[in-house]
Design an enzyme around this catalytic site. Structure first.
Site, PDB file in Angstrom:
ATOM      1  N   ASP A 156      47.338  56.261  50.181  1.00  0.00           N
ATOM      2  CA  ASP A 156      46.362  55.056  49.938  1.00  0.00           C
ATOM      3  C   ASP A 156      46.890  54.053  48.646  1.00  0.00           C
ATOM      4  O   ASP A 156      46.734  54.463  47.692  1.00  0.00           O
ATOM      5  CB  ASP A 156      44.978  55.487  50.007  1.00  0.00           C
ATOM      6  CG  ASP A 156      44.025  54.213  50.200  1.00  0.00           C
ATOM      7  OD1 ASP A 156      44.599  53.210  50.602  1.00  0.00           O
ATOM      8  OD2 ASP A 156      42.772  54.329  50.083  1.00  0.00           O
ATOM      9  N   LYS A 212      38.289  56.224  53.586  1.00  0.00           N
ATOM     10  CA  LYS A 212      38.451  55.424  52.511  1.00  0.00           C
ATOM     11  C   LYS A 212      37.445  55.868  51.400  1.00  0.00           C
ATOM     12  O   LYS A 212      37.797  55.681  50.110  1.00  0.00           O
ATOM     13  CB  LYS A 212      38.033  54.024  52.783  1.00  0.00           C
ATOM     14  CG  LYS A 212      38.202  52.771  51.624  1.00  0.00           C
ATOM     15  CD  LYS A 212      39.493  52.812  51.003  1.00  0.00           C
ATOM     16  CE  LYS A 212      40.370  51.817  51.926  1.00  0.00           C
ATOM     17  NZ  LYS A 212      41.772  51.526  51.485  1.00  0.00           N
ATOM     18  N   LYS A 245      45.906  55.793  45.357  1.00  0.00           N
ATOM     19  CA  LYS A 245      44.652  56.070  45.011  1.00  0.00           C
ATOM     20  C   LYS A 245      44.250  57.590  45.134  1.00  0.00           C
ATOM     21  O   LYS A 245      43.574  58.265  44.223  1.00  0.00           O
ATOM     22  CB  LYS A 245      43.577  55.663  46.276  1.00  0.00           C
ATOM     23  CG  LYS A 245      43.298  54.254  45.991  1.00  0.00           C
ATOM     24  CD  LYS A 245      42.078  53.658  47.013  1.00  0.00           C
ATOM     25  CE  LYS A 245      41.830  52.200  46.892  1.00  0.00           C
ATOM     26  NZ  LYS A 245      42.932  51.440  47.633  1.00  0.00           N
TER      27      LYS A 245
END
Length: 522
Positions: free
Chosen positions: A328, A377, A490
């Site tokens: 990510d 997410k 991330k």
């Protein structure tokens, strides 16, 4: 041979036609407790680094090439290569690589007569320049023949060789228009180049992404799961041979998928994963692309938050000695969070609550409006503060960590210009509280595109670095799980048993050190 911007004059550094070889003593500290006493023992390891000086012709294949990120990064490289400029209401803008750690950030080389001397990261070691990355699907003027090494008589008429895949069939000019990221005056200059680019058919398994993506899926592969993986492998070979590149890196910048369950016998080992593909069992498209890339010996990077790298995929990469990295892209809100929490906890403030709200209107936001995709997410965004909290047992007990809430909403009107609102509440001295509220407008794809370039360039560079120690004199490469990429992701993927570091400046220091030591820079 690429000429280095500087030479290190040291008995520990030697330059040959093909390599830079540097010796470096890595000092660390071992801490243990004996009879209730904490003992600190300095120790050191003598490394020899060897870095190939020949910069290869690098091809990058994007999964999701027709999406906002894929079209934007392609347009950015073309605009820089062509030296384009365009008018906006605030004046003339010129193509650049702002936001790239390697191209637009500097490191202190040392002190000169006039003070500290800074150089761009890209000058620390020989590395690919973004303008030279091949992923625009075109032949350069005077470019290589269709078949590398063929005599001139065997050259054939150049054709457009798509370097990426997408479930949407739009050519990249139309996809760029649909994305609404770049100024129209720039799009008009790029259109003649990009309208010739059309993505290859991609893998589409509807249950892994939101149902609202079905209307885009008019460019999909048919056949069994195993046949689709074999087609991806053929696509990689075709691109590599036709474009005359030395290396290919495959990068996923397509839709966020739902998480996959880790199931013994299905995806827990490399053999089980390959058998699952042959039998058409549950394997996500991103994992199928990873397997195809690994089997072709191509590094694979996951730019979305789902768990692409199930244990079987990680094992396969290790067996084949192929780099993998992710997960990510870390571009806006999460990057700021990793800095701010590091600052707060580092200042001795006990952060108790972090609430992150986002709304965005691009296709990523549309896909994330589905609960299972949002959950992927949410996980990648939520873990970013864990190591900072665990590093301060004065403030936090073993099970103590801040409340952390992440909200994402789809608002079509704002397009690619994501709004992020964060609230950080910390306990301070004598029962007081401190609250910081930040509003951040992130132009999503313009922040992600330089990260895509850095990921590809760093990965390729790491393929040319080997090292040995006095205890283990055989040269070897880095671990297949390329944790140096953590600064750009991330949810950093690290080798099993390795602690995850999310604090941004520790991650940056990791990249700086790994680029300094092989080049012999102190």
């Amino acid at each position: 041979t690429m000429a280095e911007p500087f030479l290190v004059e040291s008995p520990n550094v030697t330059y040959s036609k093909d390599f830079i070889e540097a010796k470096y003593t890595y000092s660390t500290v071992h801490v243990c407790k004996e009879n209730g006493v904490t003992k600190v023992r300095p120790c050191s390891t003598r490394f020899t680094f060897r870095t190939g000086r020949q910069v290869p012709r690098l091809g990058v294949m994007l999964v999701g090439w027709g999406g906002n990120n894929g079209t934007t990064v392609t347009a950015a490289v073309l605009a820089n290569k062509l030296g384009l400029s365009w008018m906006t209401k605030s004046g003339r803008k010129t193509a650049n690589y702002y936001g790239s750690l390697l191209q637009a950030s500097t490191v202190c080389l040392g002190t000169g007569p006039s003070g500290d001397v800074y150089v761009p990261f890209r000058d620390l070691l020989p590395m690919v320049h973004p303008n030279d990355i091949v992923f625009d699907g075109r032949w350069d003027t005077g470019g290589p023949p269709q078949r590398r090494g063929a005599p001139r008589s065997a050259w054939v008429t150049p054709r457009c060789v798509p370097p990426g895949w997408d479930i949407s069939s739009l050519n990249l000019a139309e996809a760029m228009k649909r994305a609404e990221v770049l100024e129209w005056a720039l799009q008009e200059q790029l259109r003649p180049h990009m309208e010739k680019m059309k993505p290859r058919a991609s893998i589409y398994i509807p249950e892994f992404i939101a149902a609202n993506q079905e209307e885009r899926a008019d460019n999909v592969l048919r056949g069994s799961m195993a046949e689709q993986v074999e087609q991806i492998r053929r696509d990689i070979r075709d691109f590599k041979e036709s474009r005359g590149v030395d290396k290919v890196i495959v990068l996923w910048t397509a839709n966020t998928e739902r998480f996959c369950d880790i199931v013994p016998g299905l995806n827990d080992t490399a053999d089980n994963l390959l058998r699952a593909i042959e039998r058409g069992l549950e394997v996500s498209p991103s994992t199928l692309f990873a397997v195809a890339s690994i089997l072709e010996g191509c590094a694979y990077i996951n730019g979305s938050p789902q768990n692409t790298f199930v244990p079987g995929a990680v094992e396969l990469a290790a067996q084949r000695r192929v780099f993998i990295g992710g997960d990510d892209f870390k571009s806006g809100q999460t990057k700021l969070k990793s800095v701010l929490v590091d600052f707060l906890v580092g200042a001795g403030l006990k952060t108790k609550s972090i609430v992150s709200y986002n709304h965005l209107g691009n296709n990523d936001g549309k896909n994330l409006s589905a609960p299972q995709q949002f959950r992927s997410k949410e996980i990648s965004k939520s873990n970013v503060v864990d190591d900072t909290v665990q590093a301060n047992p004065v403030l936090y007990g073993p099970q103590d960590k801040p409340d952390h809430c992440v909200v994402i909403k789809y608002v079509p009107y704002v397009g690619d210009s994501k709004r992020a609102l964060d609230e950080y509440t910390s306990e301070i001295m004598m029962g007081g509280t401190n609250t910081i509220v930040i509003h951040n407008t992130c132009e999503d794809s313009l922040l992600a595109s330089p990260i895509i370039l850095d990921l590809a360039i760093l990965t390729e560079l790491c393929q040319r670095i080997t090292f040995c120690t006095e205890a283990d004199p055989d040269f070897q490469g880095f671990h297949s799980v390329l944790s140096i990429l953590a600064f750009l992701c991330k949810a950093p993927l690290v080798p099993e048993g390795t602690p995850v570091v999310n604090a941004l400046f520790r991650q940056r220091s990791c990249i700086e050190n790994i680029l300094r030591y092989p080049g012999g820079a102190p």
